[in-house]
Design an enzyme around this catalytic site. Structure first.
Site, PDB file in Angstrom:
ATOM      1  N   PHE A 123     -13.899  -3.338  -9.694  1.00 18.24           N
ATOM      2  CA  PHE A 123     -12.557  -2.797  -9.916  1.00 18.24           C
ATOM      3  C   PHE A 123     -11.581  -3.929  -9.637  1.00 18.24           C
ATOM      4  CE2 PHE A 123      -8.800  -0.621  -8.142  1.00 18.24           C
ATOM      5  CZ  PHE A 123      -8.563   0.362  -9.087  1.00 18.24           C
ATOM      6  N   SER A 132      -0.905  -5.831  -1.619  1.00 13.87           N
ATOM      7  CA  SER A 132      -0.277  -4.537  -1.315  1.00 13.87           C
ATOM      8  C   SER A 132       0.724  -4.160  -2.394  1.00 13.87           C
ATOM      9  CB  SER A 132       0.433  -4.605   0.038  1.00 13.87           C
ATOM     10  OG  SER A 132      -0.506  -4.691   1.076  1.00 13.87           O
ATOM     11  N   THR A 158     -14.556  -7.286  -5.139  1.00  9.15           N
ATOM     12  CA  THR A 158     -15.860  -6.847  -4.630  1.00  9.15           C
ATOM     13  C   THR A 158     -16.827  -6.703  -5.811  1.00  9.15           C
ATOM     14  OG1 THR A 158     -14.779  -5.650  -2.850  1.00  9.15           O
ATOM     15  CG2 THR A 158     -17.043  -5.007  -3.350  1.00  9.15           C
ATOM     16  N   GLY A 242     -11.149   6.363  -3.684  1.00 14.63           N
ATOM     17  CA  GLY A 242     -11.778   5.167  -3.097  1.00 14.63           C
ATOM     18  C   GLY A 242     -11.513   5.095  -1.603  1.00 14.63           C
ATOM     19  N   ARG A 243     -10.320   5.491  -1.223  1.00 10.41           N
ATOM     20  CA  ARG A 243      -9.949   5.421   0.202  1.00 10.41           C
ATOM     21  C   ARG A 243     -10.801   6.367   1.047  1.00 10.41           C
ATOM     22  NH1 ARG A 243      -3.586   4.567  -1.478  1.00 10.41           N
ATOM     23  NH2 ARG A 243      -3.894   2.356  -1.935  1.00 10.41           N
ATOM     24  N   GLU A 363      -8.588  -1.682  -0.162  1.00 11.70           N
ATOM     25  CA  GLU A 363      -8.202  -0.369  -0.715  1.00 11.70           C
ATOM     26  C   GLU A 363      -6.938   0.183  -0.044  1.00 11.70           C
ATOM     27  OE1 GLU A 363     -11.061   2.232  -2.272  1.00 11.70           O
ATOM     28  OE2 GLU A 363     -12.559   0.661  -2.538  1.00 11.70           O
ATOM     29  N   GLY A 364      -6.018  -0.737   0.256  1.00  7.04           N
ATOM     30  CA  GLY A 364      -4.765  -0.379   0.899  1.00  7.04           C
ATOM     31  C   GLY A 364      -4.856  -0.630   2.392  1.00  7.04           C
TER      32      GLY A 364
HETATM   33  N1  CAA Z   1      -1.603   8.468  -6.199  1.00  2.00           N
HETATM   34  C1  CAA Z   1      -1.128   8.677  -7.450  1.00  2.00           C
HETATM   35  N2  CAA Z   1      -0.037   8.027  -7.937  1.00  2.00           N
HETATM   36  C2  CAA Z   1       0.576   7.157  -7.111  1.00  2.00           C
HETATM   37  C3  CAA Z   1       0.123   6.894  -5.807  1.00  2.00           C
HETATM   38  C4  CAA Z   1      -1.002   7.594  -5.359  1.00  2.00           C
HETATM   39  N3  CAA Z   1      -1.506   7.398  -4.130  1.00  2.00           N
HETATM   40  N4  CAA Z   1       0.931   5.965  -5.248  1.00  2.00           N
HETATM   41  C5  CAA Z   1       1.859   5.656  -6.158  1.00  2.00           C
HETATM   42  N5  CAA Z   1       1.631   6.375  -7.289  1.00  2.00           N
HETATM   43  C6  CAA Z   1       2.420   6.344  -8.523  1.00  2.00           C
HETATM   44  C7  CAA Z   1       3.840   6.844  -8.275  1.00  2.00           C
HETATM   45  O1  CAA Z   1       3.919   8.240  -8.412  1.00  2.00           O
HETATM   46  C8  CAA Z   1       4.606   6.097  -9.353  1.00  2.00           C
HETATM   47  O2  CAA Z   1       4.439   6.740 -10.591  1.00  2.00           O
HETATM   48  P1  CAA Z   1       5.713   7.389 -11.373  1.00  2.00           P
HETATM   49  O3  CAA Z   1       6.690   6.275 -11.563  1.00  2.00           O
HETATM   50  O4  CAA Z   1       5.125   7.918 -12.625  1.00  2.00           O
HETATM   51  O5  CAA Z   1       6.241   8.455 -10.456  1.00  2.00           O
HETATM   52  C9  CAA Z   1       3.868   4.783  -9.466  1.00  2.00           C
HETATM   53  O6  CAA Z   1       2.554   4.993  -8.951  1.00  2.00           O
HETATM   54  C10 CAA Z   1       4.539   3.657  -8.695  1.00  2.00           C
HETATM   55  O7  CAA Z   1       4.640   4.056  -7.355  1.00  2.00           O
HETATM   56  P2  CAA Z   1       5.823   3.597  -6.420  1.00  2.00           P
HETATM   57  O8  CAA Z   1       7.129   3.711  -7.148  1.00  2.00           O
HETATM   58  O9  CAA Z   1       5.669   4.357  -5.141  1.00  2.00           O
HETATM   59  O10 CAA Z   1       5.496   2.045  -6.269  1.00  2.00           O
HETATM   60  P3  CAA Z   1       5.651   1.089  -5.021  1.00  2.00           P
HETATM   61  O11 CAA Z   1       5.520  -0.268  -5.536  1.00  2.00           O
HETATM   62  O12 CAA Z   1       6.860   1.463  -4.210  1.00  2.00           O
HETATM   63  O13 CAA Z   1       4.379   1.473  -4.090  1.00  2.00           O
HETATM   64  C11 CAA Z   1       2.055   1.312  -3.523  1.00  2.00           C
HETATM   65  C12 CAA Z   1       3.096   1.465  -4.614  1.00  2.00           C
HETATM   66  C13 CAA Z   1       1.767   2.687  -2.935  1.00  2.00           C
HETATM   67  C14 CAA Z   1       2.484   0.392  -2.417  1.00  2.00           C
HETATM   68  C15 CAA Z   1       0.844   0.739  -4.255  1.00  2.00           C
HETATM   69  O14 CAA Z   1       1.174  -0.502  -4.827  1.00  2.00           O
HETATM   70  C16 CAA Z   1      -0.393   0.593  -3.387  1.00  2.00           C
HETATM   71  O15 CAA Z   1      -1.104   1.562  -3.165  1.00  2.00           O
HETATM   72  N6  CAA Z   1      -0.675  -0.638  -2.931  1.00  2.00           N
HETATM   73  C17 CAA Z   1      -1.932  -0.947  -2.294  1.00  2.00           C
HETATM   74  C18 CAA Z   1      -2.867  -1.523  -3.316  1.00  2.00           C
HETATM   75  C19 CAA Z   1      -4.299  -1.298  -2.971  1.00  2.00           C
HETATM   76  O16 CAA Z   1      -4.690  -0.287  -2.412  1.00  2.00           O
HETATM   77  N7  CAA Z   1      -5.122  -2.247  -3.374  1.00  2.00           N
HETATM   78  C20 CAA Z   1      -6.553  -2.132  -3.219  1.00  2.00           C
HETATM   79  C21 CAA Z   1      -7.241  -3.118  -4.094  1.00  2.00           C
HETATM   80  S1  CAA Z   1      -8.797  -2.526  -4.683  1.00  2.00           S
HETATM   81  C22 CAA Z   1      -9.910  -2.831  -3.450  1.00  2.00           C
HETATM   82  O17 CAA Z   1      -9.571  -3.210  -2.365  1.00  2.00           O
HETATM   83  C23 CAA Z   1     -11.339  -2.538  -3.785  1.00  2.00           C
HETATM   84  C24 CAA Z   1     -12.298  -3.253  -2.924  1.00  2.00           C
HETATM   85  O18 CAA Z   1     -12.503  -4.413  -3.035  1.00  2.00           O
HETATM   86  C25 CAA Z   1     -13.078  -2.516  -1.928  1.00  2.00           C
END
Ligand code: CAA
Length: 379
Positions: A123, A132, A158, A242-243, A363-364
């Site tokens: 992913f 972030s 990953t 995933g979380r 994953e955040g």
């Molecule tokens: N579920 C569904 N939709 C979501 C959501 C959630 N948890 N969080 C945000 N959204 C949607 C919002 O509703 C919005 O959509 P609309 O405009 O249609 O309403 C859109 O996404 C944008 O959201 P925000 O305006 O809130 O955006 P933001 O920039 O202020 O915040 C964030 C977004 C929550 C910080 C997001 O960027 C985030 O989760 N960041 C962390 C990234 C992450 O988890 N990365 C992991 C990488 S993968 C990994 O780690 C795998 C591995 O190797 C193990």
């Protein structure tokens, strides 16, 4: 909510426990030292049904509920957190995402191979300048009519080298910001796609983490997941599930370190008696068990809410936040209980302490989980 495990859940738990003890435990220290991917073990995980647990059997999966998945994740991560993350990404980010949002053609072509464990998935969301702040995607997927032209770099992926199928998040319409992002399916071997350097990590060292480079990779329109501009919503939706998987991995690391600590405390003598008879150690064990049980209940609750099709965004974030913080704390306590032995590789807990750290990051991060929870409170 009823958290008494059914006979089916207990059978999954036992199968995962047996697999972890018999197949993952031998060599877990060596794989960590040598940063060696558990290829044989990952193949076995596929054969035993651990790589596509929640996927519909029609697409090669186990058709199980999320609770079964977290129970298995805990058992496997108790012994080998690297195997845990390989399994978690494949199950909850790749397979679940394709099952939920993919087309029939994509499911037949990709999901069946992924869920059966024939191949592994990755992913690809994070970038050098988008961790972030995931909406700031620099990777571009230019719309060229009947295909997308993919360009950019992904970081900390990953299964980056071991995967065959990659879900790649990229920006198509920058003026639309996150609403212009797409998710594309890319297969290893696609022209212009290169796997970059393998990261030399602090923990989960047997899982392979790579940067990936895309230079003019042509991706057919049929390999876009969901409608045009759905990519960011796709990423966020899959990450919610995933979380829960990573929370279960963190729970497993904490519980594994706790179990080792109980055994060690009964055997190790100091001041004329087993250290388990000293109140200083008893209090640590009591607090560890209590926090681990609280983490388990949060993980089970999030899993159940997902199974019941309830809104589980906040529950997943709470489970991940609490379980990963507990994993870091409990493994540090486990090292302390083991004393000098805890600081060397042979006793496992030092690896677990290193493995625990990443659960507060990927994953955040814990800070992002707090942000997600706060937004849910205040919305
Ligand atoms: N579920 C569904 N939709 C979501 C959501 C959630 N948890 N969080 C945000 N959204 C949607 C919002 O509703 C919005 O959509 P609309 O405009 O249609 O309403 C859109 O996404 C944008 O959201 P925000 O305006 O809130 O955006 P933001 O920039 O202020 O915040 C964030 C977004 C929550 C910080 C997001 O960027 C985030 O989760 N960041 C962390 C990234 C992450 O988890 N990365 C992991 C990488 S993968 C990994 O780690 C795998 C591995 O190797 C193990």
């Amino acid at each position: 909510m009823n958290f008494i495990l059914t006979e089916e859940h207990e059978a999954v738990q036992q199968a995962a426990r047996d697999f972890a003890r018999n197949q993952l435990l031998p060599g877990v220290i060596e794989r960590d030292i040598e940063t060696r991917f558990p290829a044989r073990e990952a193949k076995m995980m596929g054969e035993l049904g651990f790589m596509g647990m929640m996927t519909d059997p029609a697409y090669g999966g186990g058709g199980m509920d999320t609770l079964s998945y977290v129970i298995a994740m805990e058992e496997i991560s108790k012994i080998d957190a690297s195997a845990g993350v390989i399994m978690s990404v494949n199950n909850s980010l790749v397979c679940w995402g394709l099952q939920e949002f993919g087309t029939e053609e994509q499911k037949q072509k990709y999901l069946t191979r992924l869920a059966s464990g024939e191949v592994i998935g990755a992913f690809c969301l994070s970038e050098p300048e988008a961790g972030s702040d995931a909406t700031s995607q620099r990777t571009t997927a230019e719309d060229k009519g009947d295909y997308f032209l993919l360009n950019g770099t992904k970081n900390w992926i990953t299964n980056g080298g071991s995967a065959s199928i990659y879900l790649v998040i990229a920006q198509t319409h920058p003026e639309l910001r996150h609403k212009g992002i797409n998710c594309l399916i890319v297969e290893k071997g696609a022209e212009g796609f290169a796997v970059g350097k393998k990261e030399d990590k602090m923990g989960i060292r047997a899982s392979d983490t790579h940067s990936l480079m895309f230079a003019d990779v042509k991706v057919p329109k049929s390999d876009r997941v969901g409608d045009d501009g759905f990519g960011f919503k796709f990423a966020m939706s899959t990450l919610n599930g995933g979380r829960i998987g990573i929370a279960a991995q963190a729970l497993g690391i904490a519980a594994g370190a706790y179990e080792l600590s109980v055994s060690y405390a009964k055997e190790r003598k100091a001041f004329g008696k087993p250290i388990a008879e000293h109140q200083a150690i008893q209090f640590k064990l009591a607090e560890m068990k209590t926090k681990i049980e609280a983490a388990r209940l949060l993980v089970y609750k999030a899993a159940k809410m997902k199974d019941e099709h309830m809104d589980y965004v906040e529950a997943a974030a709470m489970a991940k936040l609490f379980a990963s913080e507990t994993a870091m704390w409990a493994t540090t306590e486990a090292v302390q209980i083991h004393g000098g032995y805890g600081y060397v590789r042979e006793y496992h807990v030092e690896r677990m302490m290193r493995d625990a750290k990443i659960t507060q990051i990927y994953e955040g991060t814990s800070e992002i989980q707090k942000l997600v929870i706060a937004r849910e409170i205040l919305k």
